[in-house]
Structures are given as structure tokens and as C-alpha cells.
Design a protein around this motif. Sequence first.
Motif: not given
Length: 268
Positions: A225-241
Motif C-alpha cells: 500500500p502507498g501513495v503515488y504521484r504523476f508529474l509532468d515534464e516540468d515537475g508539476e503535480l498532475l495527479y495523486v492516488g
Amino acid sequence: MGGRLEDYLRDHPEGVTAEDAARDALGLSGPPALVAKLAEPALAGVPGAKKGPDGLWRTGAAPDLPVIAAVVVADGPQPGIDAVLAVGLAADDGVLRSVTGPVPDVDVADLAVRIAASRVVVFDSDRYLPHLGVKPKAVTKLKPVLRRAERIGGADGLAEAAAAFGVVVPESDDPGDTALALDRLWRAAMAAGLDPATTPAPPAPFDFDSVGFGPELLEEIPDRPGVYRFLDEDGELLYVGKAKNLRQRVGSYFSHRSKRRKKFPELM
């Protein structure tokens, strides 16, 4: 069939829904979604007929819709159950409505007709618009337009977007003032040649093979279990799940058969 539809569209320059065209011009009956689906190809075959951003079919250009900027805050997404905390509606450089709550039942009856015939502009979410009890003619989210134009970053909010266009955002939390700032930002974006009502072309499918994503990288993700993040090419946060099994959940996004790819097209 084409002649009947052509006459029907000519007699309704304001625009028609596919369902109305199916029932009134083609004489079809049945569930709304089904008859509308059957009528869409026939409407597309009428010379000069196009479906506008407001969802209506017409042979002429879509009329300009009046614009209402909206700020709606609620403590949950379910109309009639969750309480509305604040509402701000603004248009034409003036506040139409400003309510702070909690307001269990926001009465916008006096504005219902205007909202139903307008394009409602929100900054980044229309999640709580159904709480108003009336469906707008069209809804536009302003933030994605400004992001595509590279005028703001993914983490920027209304204040940063307004600053980029020289629009003043009030320091107060009054929803009417915030909606007024959003209205001015909309008009500034239009003046800069950014038309938020334009539907952008869908992005090309991303080639995951080109970035070397494969089973070997997936194995590096723990299966716990845990938390994952998607970042764009500039390091901006797109999504947290969050997930019970990180490896399985993250890997599911990159499967060509994954339902998640269809659920999050902007993310992918």
C-alpha cells in the motif's frame, strides 16, 4: 431523410438537439440517448450542418452565448444532500449573485433563465454546478485553456492566472468578488486571442515505448500500500492516488486495455 432534416434545421436557426431532430423531423421514438445517437450521422450528412460547442446542431454559425462566471463551493458533490457553502455569479463586469453559507438550498430562481441560456465559465472545476438546480447551455473551464497556451503552470490558481493578464483578484473571500475577477479574466483571455469556447483537438496517443517504460521499471515499484504521484515534464503535480498495491495500480495506467486510460485522458 436529408431533406426533412435540412428543412428542420433551416426552420430552427437557434439550433436543435439531436434528440429533438430525431423525434420531430425523423419521427423516431425510444430512449433519448438512443434516438439522439441514431440522428447524429444523419445530421452530419446535411450540407453545412455542424454541431456547435453548445451541443446544438445548426446550419449557420452558433450565436454568441452570454457568459456568466461562476464560483460554487459545497461540502460534497451530491445536490440536495450536501450543503452549499458559497455561490458567486458575475457577468458584464457586475456581480449577479453573492451568497455565503452554509446555504442548504440556494435559491437562484431569478437567475435560472439566464443561466440556462448562458455559457457558464469556471476556473478549473464544474463539480458543484448541479447544486444550482439549473443546467447551463454550455460550460467552459478556463484553466486548461491557459495551461495549453503556456500562460500558467499546472499548480497555478486563479490568482496567478489573473496576474498573468493584469486582472486584480480581491483579497476578500466574497464569492461574488471572486466570480467578478473570473469574469474579467475570461474577457482578458478572449482579448488575447485565447478562445476558451474552442474545443481543442485531442492529443495524439502517447508512445510509452519511446520512453522505455516496461516490466523492468514496474518491478522497481513496491507491491504494498502507498501513495503515488504523476508529474509532468516540468515537475508539476498532475495527479495523486492511493492504492493497496502500488505496482499493480501504477502498471494498470500503462496497459493499452486499461479502463484508467479512458478515465483519465488528460493525464495520459
